[in-house]
Design an enzyme around this catalytic site. Structure first.
Site, short mmCIF file in Angstrom:
data_model
loop_
_atom_site.label_atom_id
_atom_site.label_comp_id
_atom_site.label_asym_id
_atom_site.label_seq_id
_atom_site.Cartn_x
_atom_site.Cartn_y
_atom_site.Cartn_z
N SER A 200 55.71 45.96 27.65
CA SER A 200 55.95 45.45 29.00
C SER A 200 57.11 44.47 28.95
O SER A 200 57.47 43.99 27.88
CB SER A 200 54.69 44.73 29.48
OG SER A 200 54.95 43.82 30.52
N TYR B 24 47.35 39.47 29.58
CA TYR B 24 48.17 40.68 29.58
C TYR B 24 49.45 40.42 28.79
O TYR B 24 49.87 41.20 27.94
CB TYR B 24 48.49 41.05 31.02
CG TYR B 24 49.28 42.33 31.21
CD1 TYR B 24 50.67 42.34 31.10
CD2 TYR B 24 48.64 43.52 31.53
CE1 TYR B 24 51.39 43.51 31.30
CE2 TYR B 24 49.36 44.69 31.73
CZ TYR B 24 50.74 44.68 31.62
OH TYR B 24 51.46 45.84 31.82
C1 GCO Z 1 52.62 41.75 36.80
C2 GCO Z 1 52.84 43.22 36.56
C3 GCO Z 1 53.65 43.43 35.28
C4 GCO Z 1 54.13 44.87 35.22
C5 GCO Z 1 54.79 45.25 33.93
C6 GCO Z 1 56.13 44.61 33.81
O1 GCO Z 1 51.55 41.38 37.31
O2 GCO Z 1 53.55 40.98 36.51
O3 GCO Z 1 51.61 43.91 36.48
O4 GCO Z 1 52.83 43.09 34.20
O5 GCO Z 1 53.06 45.74 35.40
O6 GCO Z 1 53.98 44.92 32.84
O7 GCO Z 1 56.73 45.04 32.61
#
Ligand code: GCO
Length: 255
Positions: free
Chosen positions: A146, A159
């Site tokens: 990501s 995440y």
């Molecule tokens: C967020 C998004 C991001 C994108 C992606 C960007 O909430 O900022 O979900 O996480 O999905 O990962 O690269």
């Protein structure tokens, strides 16, 4: 010469979290490049529907239903593939969830769940796939990172940490498995139009921020990952290892 480099005929690709979203788009792209595809998802109805649609399009598709956090289910799924003579040459570790919540309001259990689904699963499934790739002397592992593999955004800490871990797990896989003919690399999608990002694309302020922050001045489409996943799944990338390729419209390249 060059077209053959990207031909996946005779190859089998397992894509986790591929009933929808980025995983489904990559699975369809790999199938279009000639691969037999093993779809994965935890929802049986969504998984079978995706497999049926891809078969209707003429692709050879198998479905492997398992929860990517359930190690026993993962082992059983790989043993089932073994018994069916289905040997993934390509693994795309795509499964993942998002949880948008400030850390001060985040329960430790929710932190653990995101790390488990988005990072630990890639290790466990990667180990099972590599265990079978090593005797064959070749394999492709493609982990899905990501923008948050590089930069943090407030409210998505678990995440971000998981995706940062995906970048370094990819390098660790290269460190240990490259000598066995396995190429482990990653793709870092930018802001893509997916169900997971529905809350963001529906938010006018966030939508404007993404378009302003991205040199391409637009969100990405899941199908725009297909070229990179075919490259990393094919012999065109046989001397590429431990890398992460960002498909982000230029966002990470500018202030
Ligand atoms: C967020 C998004 C991001 C994108 C992606 C960007 O909430 O900022 O979900 O996480 O999905 O990962 O690269």
């Amino acid at each position: 010469m060059s077209a053959r480099l990207f031909d996946l005929a005779g190859r089998t690709a397992l894509v986790t979290g591929s009933s929808r979203g980025l995983g489904r788009a990559m699975a369809e792209g790999l199938a279009a490049a000639g691969a037999v595809v093993v779809l994965n998802g935890s929802d049986p109805n969504r998984l079978e529907a995706a497999a049926a649609e891809m078969r209707k399009a003429g692709h050879t598709v198998h479905a492997a239903r398992f929860d990517v956090t359930d190690e026993a289910a993962i082992t059983a799924a790989f043993e089932g593939l073994d018994q069916a003579g289905i040997a993934p040459d390509i693994l795309v570790n795509n499964a993942g969830i998002q949880l948008r919540r400030p850390m001060m309001e985040l329960a430790t259990e929710d932190w653990r769940r995101v790390i488990e689904i988005n990072l630990t699963s890639a290790f466990v499934i990667g180990r099972e796939a590599a265990r079978r790739m090593i005797p064959r002397g070749r394999g492709k592992i493609i982990n899905i990172g990501s923008l948050t593999s590089e930069l943090a955004r407030a409210t998505v800490a678990p995440y971000t940490v998981a995706k940062g871990g995906i970048k370094m797990l990819t390098k660790a896989m290269a460190a240990e498995w490259a000598e066995h003919g396995i190429q482990a690399n990653a793709i870092g999608p930018g802001y893509m139009i997916t169900d997971m990002n529905q809350a963001l694309t529906d938010n006018p302020q966030f939508d404007a921020w993404v378009k302003g922050r991205t040199p391409a001045r637009r969100w990405g489409k899941p199908a725009e990952l297909v070229g990179t996943v075919i490259f990393l799944a094919s012999e065109a990338s046989d001397y590429v290892n431990g890398q992460i390729i960002y498909v982000d419209g230029g966002m990470l390249s500018v202030l």
